[in-house]
Design a protein around this motif. Structure first.
Motif, mmCIF file in Angstrom:
data_model
loop_
_atom_site.group_PDB
_atom_site.id
_atom_site.type_symbol
_atom_site.label_atom_id
_atom_site.label_comp_id
_atom_site.label_asym_id
_atom_site.label_seq_id
_atom_site.Cartn_x
_atom_site.Cartn_y
_atom_site.Cartn_z
ATOM 1 N N LYS A 318 0.843 -1.246 0.050
ATOM 2 C CA LYS A 318 -0.223 0.065 -0.031
ATOM 3 C C LYS A 318 0.850 1.378 -0.040
ATOM 4 C CE LYS A 318 -4.048 -2.169 2.311
ATOM 5 N NZ LYS A 318 -4.903 -2.232 3.550
ATOM 6 N N GLU A 321 1.949 2.215 -3.636
ATOM 7 C CA GLU A 321 0.943 2.340 -4.644
ATOM 8 C C GLU A 321 0.983 3.936 -5.096
ATOM 9 O OE1 GLU A 321 -2.778 1.476 -2.988
ATOM 10 O OE2 GLU A 321 -2.482 -0.755 -3.371
ATOM 11 N N PRO A 322 1.071 5.104 -4.189
ATOM 12 C CA PRO A 322 1.209 6.416 -4.627
ATOM 13 C C PRO A 322 2.499 6.736 -5.670
ATOM 14 C CG PRO A 322 0.986 6.275 -2.435
ATOM 15 C CD PRO A 322 1.265 4.992 -2.705
ATOM 16 N N TYR A 323 3.684 5.857 -5.270
ATOM 17 C CA TYR A 323 4.900 5.989 -5.925
ATOM 18 C C TYR A 323 4.563 5.364 -7.312
ATOM 19 C CZ TYR A 323 6.191 7.711 -1.669
ATOM 20 O OH TYR A 323 6.505 8.366 -0.292
ATOM 21 N N ASP A 324 3.975 4.051 -7.563
ATOM 22 C CA ASP A 324 3.915 3.305 -8.858
ATOM 23 C C ASP A 324 2.984 4.199 -9.628
ATOM 24 O OD1 ASP A 324 5.151 1.215 -7.693
ATOM 25 O OD2 ASP A 324 3.357 0.223 -7.062
ATOM 26 N N ARG A 325 1.988 5.088 -9.113
ATOM 27 C CA ARG A 325 1.128 5.836 -9.906
ATOM 28 C C ARG A 325 1.911 6.952 -10.696
ATOM 29 N NH1 ARG A 325 -2.722 5.462 -5.918
ATOM 30 N NH2 ARG A 325 -2.023 7.330 -5.006
#
Length: 325
Positions: A318, A321-325
Motif C-alpha cells: 500500500k 501504490e502512490p509511487y507506482d502511479r
C-alpha cells in the motif's frame, strides 16, 4: 572504578562519618593501599581538601580548622546520564506550569533547589540548560481539558461518562468507564480503564477524550495482577491478552544500533553468522510494533509469526501504490 569516582566516594565517606579507618576505605574503593595513598594525596595536594589522620579515632577525617577557603567539592565533577536527564526533565516540567496556577507558589522553591543542584558542578544552571537539551518526539499538542476530572475520578474510584474520539476509525462514541491508572508513554498521557460498553479493559488516549462527566457510581476495580497480565506483557501501549512473539531480523548495518536498543523488558536478541541481528519481542497488538518495524525500511525483515509478516507485507504494498502511479 575510575579515579573520579574513587575521589567522590572518599569525600562522601568522610562527610558521612566522624572518621573513616583505612580498611573501610580500602574495602569501599576496592583498591590497593598504594592507590588509596595516591588518592588521598591527590585530594590534599590538588583539591586542597584538608584530610588528616586522627590517632585517637584511628581514622581519616576532615579537619574543620583548615576548611576555611578550602576546596571541599570536586571541580569538574558532573552528573551521570540518568541524573542530568532527571534534573532537566523535572526543571522542564516545573518551568512549563501555568504561572497563574495554584501550584506555582509551591513549586518555586523546588525550581530554586533544582537550579542549585544543576550549578553544583561549578557550571551555571542556565549554561547547563543551554548546552543540554531534552527533546520529546511525538508529543501531541492538544490541551488536556479533562485531565483534572479524570485524575479526580481515578483517585476517588468513581466512574466516568466520556465521549471518545477514536483516531483510527475517525469516529466518536459514548462510553461509561472505570478508570484504573494513568500512563505517561512516549510523551503522551493514556488512561487504562474498564470499558462498560465493551465489557473489557481498554486504553484511551487522554487527548482524544472530548467530554467527561463524573458519575456517582463506584468504579469497577481490576486487580493489579490482571491489569499487568492484559495491559503489561505486550509491546507498546496497546492492550491484549493473546501475546505472541515477533521475530525480527535486522541488517548488519542497522544491527549496530538495534542491538543496543531496549524495545521490551522481555526481549531477547542475538547475532547470526552473517552479522544480522535477530530480535524477539512479545506483542499483543501489532499496530505500534508495525510502525517501529516500518521505520527501519529494508533493514528489517519480519521472520514470524506469519500473520505479522503478512500485515507488514500488505502495508508495504500500500505504501508503494502512490509511487507506482
Amino acid at each position: 572504578m575510575s579515579q573520579t569516582n574513587r575521589l567522590a566516594r572518599i569525600r562522601r565517606l568522610l562527610a558521612e562519618h566522624r572518621a573513616v579507618d583505612r580498611q573501610t576505605l580500602l574495602d569501599a574503593l576496592e583498591v590497593s593501599p598504594a592507590t588509596l595513598k595516591r588518592d588521598l594525596a591527590f585530594l590534599r595536594d590538588n583539591m586542597n581538601t584538608p584530610i588528616v589522620w586522627d590517632r585517637e579515632l584511628a581514622g581519616y577525617r576532615i579537619d574543620p580548622a583548615q576548611t576555611v577557603g578550602a576546596q571541599i567539592e570536586l571541580p569538574g565533577m558532573w552528573f551521570s546520564d540518568k541524573e542530568i536527564h532527571a534534573l532537566l526533565t523535572m526543571q522542564h516540567l516545573l518551568a512549563n506550569l501555568d504561572p497563574g496556577g495554584i501550584l506555582a507558589p509551591h513549586v518555586a522553591p523546588l525550581i530554586v533547589r533544582l537550579n542549585t543542584l544543576m550549578s553544583a558542578t561549578r557550571h551555571p544552571a542556565a549554561e547547563v540548560r543551554k548546552r543540554v537539551l531534552i527533546v520529546g518526539i511525538g508529543k501531541r499538542s492538544a490541551k488536556l481539558t479533562h485531565f483534572e476530572a479524570i485524575g479526580a475520578a481515578l483517585l476517588q474510584r468513581k466512574r466516568l461518562s466520556i465521549r471518545y474520539f477514536a483516531r483510527g476509525k475517525g469516529e466518536e462514541s459514548e462510553r461509561e468507564i472505570s478508570p484504573q491508572r494513568l500512563v505517561h508513554y512516549r510523551e503522551n498521557w493514556y488512561l487504562d480503564a474498564w470499558c462498560h460498553l465493551r465489557g473489557a479493559l481498554r486504553n484511551f488516549a487522554v487527548d482524544s477524550i472530548r467530554h467527561v462527566q463524573l458519575l456517582k457510581a463506584p468504579a469497577h476495580d481490576i486487580p493489579d495482577a490482571r491489569l499487568d497480565t492484559i495491559l503489561g506483557p505486550g509491546y507498546g501501549i496497546f492492550a491484549g491478552a493473546a501475546v505472541q512473539t515477533a521475530r525480527l531480523r535486522f541488517s548488519p548495518e542497522r544491527a549496530r544500533w538495534v542491538a543496543a536498543e531496549h524495545w521490551h523488558p522481555n526481549q531477547s536478541g542475538s547475532f547470526d553468522a552473517g552479522g544480522y541481528y535477530l530480535l524477539e519481542i512479545p506483542y499483543a497488538d501489532h499496530r505500534e510494533l508495525l510502525m517501529d518495524i516500518l521505520k527501519h525500511g529494508r533493514h528489517c525483515e519480519v521472520l514470524g509469526p506469519a500473520p505479522l509478516r503478512a500485515v507488514v507485507a500488505e502495508e508495504l504494498l500500500k505504501m508503494s501504490e502512490p509511487y507506482d502511479r
